[in-house]
Design an enzyme around this catalytic site. Structure first.
Site: not given
Ligand code: ATP
Ligand code: MG
Length: 454
Positions: A101, A220, A164-165, A379-380, A377
């Protein structure tokens, strides 16, 4: 630990356990070694004490009870430029990726990575990977230089786009190899750090001369070990504007309720800091402290008392609070986002609806006005404030110094006001919940008078 209880001065310090980080020399034989070109940079004026040696460490904890601490004190390598570097700047191909995010400061980190690689180390091949990890294999990369990024710190969001993903280890590492990247800077949250661990392990396994580093982003403030994450202070500042608006609305109505939902899925730091700094919040609900609505000591009873006494109330609720109270359908129980995270139900509209129902049920005919504000949104999306901008700069510079020195699989972070290199797998699993037993939560209770919901 031995101690002489009759003589406090006789306490001896526990031993130190250094959390070492990986170095490319462990898998690359005869790794290149060059003097650090920072000597020639107009921005730095090195003196013999300027460079950080591998024996310089930071303690994770600076407060401890010598009479009870017996376990070794954890220490991390201090961040900063090393006198010798392990990459020839002319052969560096650096990749920068943002995932997850939005968070204030993302663009500042990108900008500072580009500018410092270029100006301090003379790196000329710097690339932005677009739209998160999938950008390593599904999009063109964009070439970056200081001219392109010069004003990015003034913009919110990430100019590289994020997603994401899309985590496909083989394709990502394949893309890194194919594009010839030998330095990878991953900016993202907990998921991104877990992904970075997997990429790092695969790179180690393939014995590639590629250094990978993480710069933790979490608005956060839910990542442990480090003092705080970048963007957090900006987030609290903007959250405060929403809280004050809710207060004005509530105060200007009869039986007025201002309800503000703030970010914080697993931790209530933004809600807590906004509550403490605003002085107008009557009740702060966070994921770490369960609450309930009905009956003695419940939220409704408390709100009724406050409305009778003050005529208005302000409630701050973190997005992860009350998840156990919101009814979930069978399909919602199984629902996950693209990155595999559990989908959170929206506590704001649910609480708004419950409060309206309660008032109608128990106080029908009496005036009641509820104003709900969700500033998420806003804030982000804002650019980082001055403090966060500085912090982003120092994090970016620390990362570059570590990578150029040949370290890999690490995260740069502030610990007790100084900068350290922390193994990425440690950061990926370190949480930072609000401690509801410590003085800050007691302080929240005293400024709000809210029940403890026990
Ligand atoms: P946010 O603070 O917004 O949650 P985040 O980095 O945790 O940020 P995610 O969408 O969970 O956001 O993950 C970001 C990327 O990392 C995505 O491409 C996701 O597929 C990958 N990812 C998340 N968890 C894993 C995991 N356990 N193993 C491999 N890849 C991961
Ligand atoms: Mg996360």
């Amino acid at each position: 630990m031995d101690s002489d209880s009759s003589n406090p001065a006789a306490f001896s310090l526990p031993s130190i356990s250094l959390q070492t980080i990986s170095h490319l020399s462990e898998s690359i034989p005869n790794l290149l070694q060059l003097p650090n070109p920072i000597d020639k940079s107009p921005y730095y004026h090195p003196n013999p004490a300027f460079y950080i040696s591998s024996s310089d460490v930071l303690l994770r904890q600076i407060l401890f009870d010598l009479s009870t601490s017996s376990s070794p004190l954890l220490a991390y390598h201090r961040a900063g430029p090393r006198s010798q570097i392990r990459f020839d700047p002319a052969t560096v191909r650096a990749a920068i990726v943002t995932c997850g995010g939005l968070c204030p400061g993302l663009n500042t980190v990108i900008r500072e990575l580009v500018v410092a690689l270029w100006d301090l180390y003379g790196v000329r091949q710097i690339f932005g990977v677009q739209a998160g990890f999938r950008g390593f294999y599904s999009c063109e990369t964009v070439e970056l230089n200081p001219r392109i990024v010069h004003d990015w710190h003034l913009r919110g969001g990430t100019s590289l786009a994020t997603s994401r993903g899309g985590f496909d280890l083989d394709k990502i590492v394949g893309g890194i190899e194919e594009k010839g990247f030998n330095q990878v800077y991953c900016i993202g949250g907990d998921g991104t750090m877990r992904a970075a661990v997997k990429i790092f392990n695969e790179i180690q396994h393939r014995k590639l001369k590629i250094s990978i580093t993480g710069i933790p982003k979490t608005v956060d403030n839910d990542i442990g070990i480090i003092d705080r994450s970048f963007g957090f202070q900006t987030a609290v500042e903007i959250a405060l504007q929403a809280v004050h608006a809710a207060h004005v609305e509530a105060e200007s109505a009869v039986n007025g309720v201002g309800l503000v939902k703030l970010m914080g899925r697993n931790t209530g730091h933004i809600a807590l800091h906004a509550t403490l700094s605003s002085r107008v919040v009557d009740c702060c609900l966070i994921p770490e402290n369960d609450f309930y609505l009905e009956g003695e000591g419940g939220l409704f009873e408390f709100l009724h008392q406050r409305l009778k006494k003050n005529g208005h109330v302000v409630i701050v609720v973190a997005e992860g609070a009350g998840q156990n109270l919101i009814p979930r359908t069978e399909s919602q129980k199984a629902e996950q986002d693209e990155s595999g995270n559990q989908v959170f139900l929206d506590v704001g509209p649910w609480l708004k609806s419950e409060l309206n129902k309660w008032w109608k049920r128990d106080h029908d005919g009496e005036l009641f006005t509820l104003k709900y504000i969700d500033p998420t949104y806003m804030i982000r999306a804002v650019p980082a404030n001055a403090t966060d901008n500085l912090y982003c700069t120092l994090l970016a510079h620390s990362s570059i110094h570590g990578v150029m020195a040949g370290y890999t699989g690490f995260v740069s972070g502030q610990i007790n006001g100084n900068y350290a290199y922390i193994p990425v797998e440690e950061v990926a699993s370190a949480k930072n919940p609000v401690d509801t037993k410590d003085h800050r939560w007691a302080w929240v209770r005293s400024v709000t008078n809210q029940p403890d919901f026990n």
